[in-house]
Design a protein around this motif. Structure first.
Motif, PDB file in Angstrom:
ATOM      1  N   GLY A   9       0.843  -1.551  -0.004  1.00  0.00           N
ATOM      2  CA  GLY A   9       0.402  -0.113   0.021  1.00  0.00           C
ATOM      3  C   GLY A   9       1.105   1.442   0.131  1.00  0.00           C
ATOM      4  O   GLY A   9       2.250   1.457   0.438  1.00  0.00           O
ATOM      5  N   GLY A  10       0.593   2.443  -0.799  1.00  0.00           N
ATOM      6  CA  GLY A  10       1.046   3.515  -0.962  1.00  0.00           C
ATOM      7  C   GLY A  10       0.176   4.373  -0.031  1.00  0.00           C
ATOM      8  O   GLY A  10      -0.531   4.903   0.080  1.00  0.00           O
ATOM      9  N   ALA A  11       0.972   5.095   1.338  1.00  0.00           N
ATOM     10  CA  ALA A  11       0.780   6.550   1.882  1.00  0.00           C
ATOM     11  C   ALA A  11       1.027   7.633   1.142  1.00  0.00           C
ATOM     12  O   ALA A  11       2.558   7.875   1.447  1.00  0.00           O
ATOM     13  CB  ALA A  11       1.109   6.482   3.617  1.00  0.00           C
ATOM     14  N   VAL A  12       0.723   7.925   0.206  1.00  0.00           N
ATOM     15  CA  VAL A  12       0.551   8.935  -0.527  1.00  0.00           C
ATOM     16  C   VAL A  12       0.322  10.041  -0.225  1.00  0.00           C
ATOM     17  O   VAL A  12      -0.329  10.508   0.265  1.00  0.00           O
ATOM     18  CB  VAL A  12       0.374   9.466  -2.047  1.00  0.00           C
ATOM     19  N   LEU A  13       1.775  10.922  -0.495  1.00  0.00           N
ATOM     20  CA  LEU A  13       1.735  11.978   0.990  1.00  0.00           C
ATOM     21  C   LEU A  13       2.122  13.175  -0.254  1.00  0.00           C
ATOM     22  O   LEU A  13       2.490  12.983  -1.914  1.00  0.00           O
ATOM     23  CB  LEU A  13       3.250  12.339   1.228  1.00  0.00           C
ATOM     24  N   ASP A  14       1.395  14.880  -0.034  1.00  0.00           N
ATOM     25  CA  ASP A  14       1.359  15.461  -1.003  1.00  0.00           C
ATOM     26  C   ASP A  14       2.744  16.114  -1.172  1.00  0.00           C
ATOM     27  O   ASP A  14       4.021  16.798  -2.301  1.00  0.00           O
ATOM     28  CB  ASP A  14       0.809  16.895  -0.569  1.00  0.00           C
ATOM     29  N   SER A  15       4.317  15.406   0.156  1.00  0.00           N
ATOM     30  CA  SER A  15       5.363  16.435  -0.126  1.00  0.00           C
ATOM     31  C   SER A  15       6.019  14.836   1.541  1.00  0.00           C
ATOM     32  O   SER A  15       5.165  14.754   2.550  1.00  0.00           O
ATOM     33  CB  SER A  15       6.222  17.357  -0.108  1.00  0.00           C
ATOM     34  N   LEU A  16       6.799  14.037   0.882  1.00  0.00           N
ATOM     35  CA  LEU A  16       7.821  13.388   1.650  1.00  0.00           C
ATOM     36  C   LEU A  16       8.473  14.276   2.774  1.00  0.00           C
ATOM     37  O   LEU A  16       8.300  13.870   3.571  1.00  0.00           O
ATOM     38  CB  LEU A  16       9.086  12.433   1.106  1.00  0.00           C
ATOM     39  N   ALA A  17       8.763  15.625   2.731  1.00  0.00           N
ATOM     40  CA  ALA A  17      10.572  16.600   3.076  1.00  0.00           C
ATOM     41  C   ALA A  17       9.097  17.262   3.787  1.00  0.00           C
ATOM     42  O   ALA A  17       9.328  17.760   5.651  1.00  0.00           O
ATOM     43  CB  ALA A  17      10.807  17.407   2.004  1.00  0.00           C
ATOM     44  N   ASP A  18       8.129  17.707   3.847  1.00  0.00           N
ATOM     45  CA  ASP A  18       7.006  18.115   4.628  1.00  0.00           C
ATOM     46  C   ASP A  18       4.942  18.063   3.977  1.00  0.00           C
ATOM     47  O   ASP A  18       4.737  19.446   3.794  1.00  0.00           O
ATOM     48  CB  ASP A  18       7.194  19.539   4.432  1.00  0.00           C
ATOM     49  N   PRO A  19       4.498  16.789   4.527  1.00  0.00           N
ATOM     50  CA  PRO A  19       3.808  16.084   4.772  1.00  0.00           C
ATOM     51  C   PRO A  19       2.669  17.114   5.218  1.00  0.00           C
ATOM     52  O   PRO A  19       2.732  17.380   6.260  1.00  0.00           O
ATOM     53  CB  PRO A  19       4.253  14.514   5.352  1.00  0.00           C
ATOM     54  N   ARG A  20       1.724  17.640   4.327  1.00  0.00           N
ATOM     55  CA  ARG A  20       0.566  18.204   5.199  1.00  0.00           C
ATOM     56  C   ARG A  20      -0.730  17.394   5.139  1.00  0.00           C
ATOM     57  O   ARG A  20      -1.486  17.320   5.540  1.00  0.00           O
ATOM     58  CB  ARG A  20       0.466  19.210   4.614  1.00  0.00           C
ATOM     59  N   ARG A  21      -0.680  16.355   3.566  1.00  0.00           N
ATOM     60  CA  ARG A  21      -1.726  15.821   3.153  1.00  0.00           C
ATOM     61  C   ARG A  21      -1.466  14.357   2.627  1.00  0.00           C
ATOM     62  O   ARG A  21      -0.264  14.440   2.282  1.00  0.00           O
ATOM     63  CB  ARG A  21      -2.658  16.453   1.922  1.00  0.00           C
ATOM     64  N   LEU A  22      -2.887  13.430   3.275  1.00  0.00           N
ATOM     65  CA  LEU A  22      -2.321  11.959   2.154  1.00  0.00           C
ATOM     66  C   LEU A  22      -3.698  12.165   1.423  1.00  0.00           C
ATOM     67  O   LEU A  22      -4.636  12.410   1.465  1.00  0.00           O
ATOM     68  CB  LEU A  22      -2.974  11.479   4.133  1.00  0.00           C
ATOM     69  N   LEU A  23      -3.124  11.434   0.312  1.00  0.00           N
ATOM     70  CA  LEU A  23      -4.547  11.247  -0.795  1.00  0.00           C
ATOM     71  C   LEU A  23      -5.013   9.477  -0.551  1.00  0.00           C
ATOM     72  O   LEU A  23      -4.184   8.565   0.319  1.00  0.00           O
ATOM     73  CB  LEU A  23      -3.287  10.293  -2.004  1.00  0.00           C
ATOM     74  N   VAL A  24      -6.574   9.436  -0.250  1.00  0.00           N
ATOM     75  CA  VAL A  24      -7.313   8.318   0.272  1.00  0.00           C
ATOM     76  C   VAL A  24      -8.302   7.982  -0.643  1.00  0.00           C
ATOM     77  O   VAL A  24      -8.491   8.424  -1.429  1.00  0.00           O
ATOM     78  CB  VAL A  24      -7.338   8.398   1.556  1.00  0.00           C
ATOM     79  N   ALA A  25      -8.353   6.618  -0.816  1.00  0.00           N
ATOM     80  CA  ALA A  25      -8.740   6.023  -2.328  1.00  0.00           C
ATOM     81  C   ALA A  25     -10.404   5.300  -1.219  1.00  0.00           C
ATOM     82  O   ALA A  25      -9.912   4.802  -0.717  1.00  0.00           O
ATOM     83  CB  ALA A  25      -8.383   4.310  -3.097  1.00  0.00           C
ATOM     84  N   ARG A  26     -11.240   5.091  -2.167  1.00  0.00           N
ATOM     85  CA  ARG A  26     -12.543   5.294  -1.252  1.00  0.00           C
ATOM     86  C   ARG A  26     -13.150   3.672  -2.301  1.00  0.00           C
ATOM     87  O   ARG A  26     -12.998   3.506  -3.658  1.00  0.00           O
ATOM     88  CB  ARG A  26     -14.188   5.728  -1.434  1.00  0.00           C
ATOM     89  N   ARG A  27     -12.986   2.399  -1.949  1.00  0.00           N
ATOM     90  CA  ARG A  27     -13.115   1.195  -2.850  1.00  0.00           C
ATOM     91  C   ARG A  27     -14.710   0.801  -3.744  1.00  0.00           C
ATOM     92  O   ARG A  27     -15.608   1.920  -3.075  1.00  0.00           O
ATOM     93  CB  ARG A  27     -13.393  -0.159  -1.216  1.00  0.00           C
ATOM     94  N   THR A  28     -14.605   0.331  -3.618  1.00  0.00           N
ATOM     95  CA  THR A  28     -15.838   0.057  -5.007  1.00  0.00           C
ATOM     96  C   THR A  28     -16.241  -1.591  -4.850  1.00  0.00           C
ATOM     97  O   THR A  28     -17.606  -2.030  -4.959  1.00  0.00           O
ATOM     98  CB  THR A  28     -16.029   0.271  -6.368  1.00  0.00           C
ATOM     99  N   ALA A  29     -15.380  -2.512  -4.486  1.00  0.00           N
ATOM    100  CA  ALA A  29     -15.492  -3.692  -4.520  1.00  0.00           C
ATOM    101  C   ALA A  29     -14.239  -4.497  -3.495  1.00  0.00           C
ATOM    102  O   ALA A  29     -13.673  -4.117  -3.799  1.00  0.00           O
ATOM    103  CB  ALA A  29     -15.910  -4.528  -5.862  1.00  0.00           C
ATOM    104  N   PRO A  30     -14.934  -5.407  -2.725  1.00  0.00           N
ATOM    105  CA  PRO A  30     -16.012  -6.413  -3.059  1.00  0.00           C
ATOM    106  C   PRO A  30     -16.956  -5.553  -2.267  1.00  0.00           C
ATOM    107  O   PRO A  30     -16.482  -4.799  -1.658  1.00  0.00           O
ATOM    108  CB  PRO A  30     -15.322  -7.738  -2.051  1.00  0.00           C
ATOM    109  N   PRO A  31     -18.038  -6.025  -2.218  1.00  0.00           N
ATOM    110  CA  PRO A  31     -19.530  -5.236  -1.265  1.00  0.00           C
ATOM    111  C   PRO A  31     -19.125  -5.285   0.113  1.00  0.00           C
ATOM    112  O   PRO A  31     -19.636  -4.410   0.458  1.00  0.00           O
ATOM    113  CB  PRO A  31     -20.144  -6.579  -1.617  1.00  0.00           C
ATOM    114  N   GLN A  32     -18.527  -6.152   0.819  1.00  0.00           N
ATOM    115  CA  GLN A  32     -18.478  -5.893   1.779  1.00  0.00           C
ATOM    116  C   GLN A  32     -17.197  -4.234   2.801  1.00  0.00           C
ATOM    117  O   GLN A  32     -16.867  -4.176   3.196  1.00  0.00           O
ATOM    118  CB  GLN A  32     -18.140  -7.176   2.914  1.00  0.00           C
TER     119      GLN A  32
END
Length: 152
Positions: A9-32
């Motif tokens: 998994g990737g904890a994708v940040l707006d910057s490795l040097a000065d992180p202020r935000r994290l990119l998160v993703a909403r799943r579509t599947a599996p149903p649970q």
């Protein structure tokens, strides 16, 4: 005995040097898990190195290339348990190329603030990802006090 499924998994940040935000993703599947949030990533293919798998997965799922930073250390060093059959290793990353889009398995991407931990902790996370989110927030809070991410 069946070998554990390896997931990255990737904890994708707006910057490795000065992180202020994290990119998160909403799943579509599996149903649970549909409608729940997660770290983008996926399964490591047989013979594939975990870091190579993460680059591949982030390109397939989000259309981005990334620079990897340090790995978010799991309690036992073998990965974060997802269930009895799978574990996930998570790396800090920042976008090197591309604009993230939900191409596979997700219907929404969102940048969330790392300064207001409440935003991250109030999202409906896939249950196995929640301990990882907490560890990530603790690691980033410690790195702010130490003035850099581990490995940078």
């Amino acid at each position: 005995m069946t070998e554990l499924i390896k997931v990255v998994g990737g904890a994708v940040l707006d910057s490795l040097a000065d992180p202020r935000r994290l990119l998160v993703a909403r799943r579509t599947a599996p149903p649970q898990f549909a409608g729940m949030w997660e770290f983008p990533g996926g399964k490591v293919e047989p013979g594939e190195a975990p870091d190579v798998a993460l680059h591949r997965e982030l390109h397939e799922e989000l259309g981005i290339s990334v620079r990897l930073g340090a790995e978010l250390q799991s309690p036992d060093g073998a990965g974060w348990p997802l269930n009895e059959r799978a574990s996930m290793r998570v790396w800090f990353a920042e976008i090197a190329e591309g604009e993230p889009r939900p191409l596979e398995d997700h219907d929404e991407l969102r940048w969330i603030s790392l300064r207001a931990c409440d935003e991250a902790l109030t999202l409906p996370w896939i249950p196995a990802d929640l301990p990882i989110v907490r560890a990530l927030l603790e690691t980033l809070a410690a790195s702010v006090r130490a003035d850099s991410l581990p490995g940078n």
